[in-house]
Design an enzyme around this catalytic site. Sequence first.
Site, PDB file in Angstrom:
ATOM      1  CE  LYS A  78      -3.769  -2.163   2.644  1.00 15.18           C
ATOM      2  NZ  LYS A  78      -4.846  -2.075   1.652  1.00 15.18           N
ATOM      3  NE  ARG A  80     -10.009 -11.351  -1.719  1.00 17.68           N
ATOM      4  CZ  ARG A  80     -10.327 -10.438  -2.631  1.00 17.68           C
ATOM      5  NH1 ARG A  80     -10.446 -10.795  -3.892  1.00 17.68           N
ATOM      6  NH2 ARG A  80     -10.534  -9.192  -2.297  1.00 17.68           N
TER       7      ARG A  80
END
Length: 516
Positions: A277, A352
């Site tokens: 990020k 996930r």
Amino acid sequence: MPFPKAVLETNTSQLSTTYDAYVLISNTLSSLHYPHIQTILEQHQSIDERVGITATLVAADVAGKRLLQVPVGQLTRDYDDVRRIFDAARHTAQMIIDSGIRKPLLEINLAGLTANQTAQFENAIEAAYLGLCQGLWQPLEAREALDEDVIEPIHCVGLIESEGNIDVQRLNALEAGKRLARDLCGTEPERMAPPGFADYCVDAFKGSNVSISVITDDAQIRHEYPLLHAVARASIEVKRHRPRIIRMVYEPVGEVTKTLLFAGKGITFDTGGADLKVNGHMAGMSRDKGGAAGVAGFMKTLSLLAPKGIKVIAELGAVRNSIGADAFIPDEIITSHAGIRVRVGNTDAEGRMLLADLLSHLREDAVNAINPELFSVATLTGHAAIALGPYTALVENKPARDQGIAQKLFAHGELCADQVEQSLSRREDFDFVKPRTKADDVISSNNGPSVTTMRGHQFPMAFLTIASGLDKHEANSELPLPFTHVDIAGSGIEDLDWQHGKPTGAPVNVFVNTYL
């Protein structure tokens, strides 16, 4: 873990010295218990036009000799809901403290509503109490570093109800769960690194009717939760960042008629991994553990209410997605606990991965469970926040849709100020994650952010279904298993301010109101 306890009061004539202020939360200037309040407020309105528009504190012959009138605004439009009461109480919390009020007594009076409109606000007292507690909550670090009685000086909130119908035990259990969820989600990433997160959970359930166990062994995690371990790989060399699997089980007294199974995403800090990020987007990523925090909060309320008939199993994955020489990377193919070969598409789609392994374990529990319903809870995608704003996104498989699970959650969420919205799982989502070669069975993600990806919060549910083995339990299978993916990226933090906003405790309230 002290918090403002709700206390039921039914006789206003004996409360003049018990409470130090009377707080009237209303859409008019009238009170059900002190008829003279309206005259006082109307007289004050003649010199202050803010009365009835903003919260106003005046001297009055009521409990505590002072009256705080908190207007909730209009309630009769099609789009008005019980959050008007929740937000009015939340926004007034600081004013209550600054005014020196320490023992408020609350009355909620909603006048001039039709029968249908009144039904929409049947949980107004609950909303007012929980909204006030949301506004009063201060971060765990602040409570530990400063004088807790100074920054959280209100320990008791009276709720006036002449009929005595308020279940204060339930309200206090709700707030206890929400507070645990806020503490776990909102605390900084070193204090709540995976070991600290697990320890906080263990302490919270010590001596309770919820059994809790923690997996700490690296070899066991690598073997039994291979996708989760891959996410944690770069954190292993730092002892205080090593992953934890937290399993909680609540067994009711007597017969079990329903089983709920929760997987909670607890990314204690998300650097994005190899797909780092950048441009300031890493700030606030200590809140990426909100899903696991919300599940723990629900389990706390469950333990205090101890309902009959319902069994609940939760698995939380507390993991730090670090960057380093051993970080997992795109293009890796990792076999999940369910035996599915997963090709990594983007390491910033890490949540996930761990959820798939947790769900695979819960799937094994569900096979032999009574009336099972499976859920994954996560701050999973920016797309959910962009698409739905401050609402929790629900994405169901067909067995869950056939049972109307999202519809039930929607109906209860509308009444308890913890709203959800339904998103459908479509064939495009399964096409999106299908393998492109015979080397793998499913792709975790594309290589772009969810906010710029079509159906960015829906397609992860397709991945979870395949990677966890739940696709073997579709509606036409021998054993259908209802599964609902719950994305709280938009609802988990106030005002979508991930760096500074208070955690909300979502989705504790909607699950409590739906199932307990």
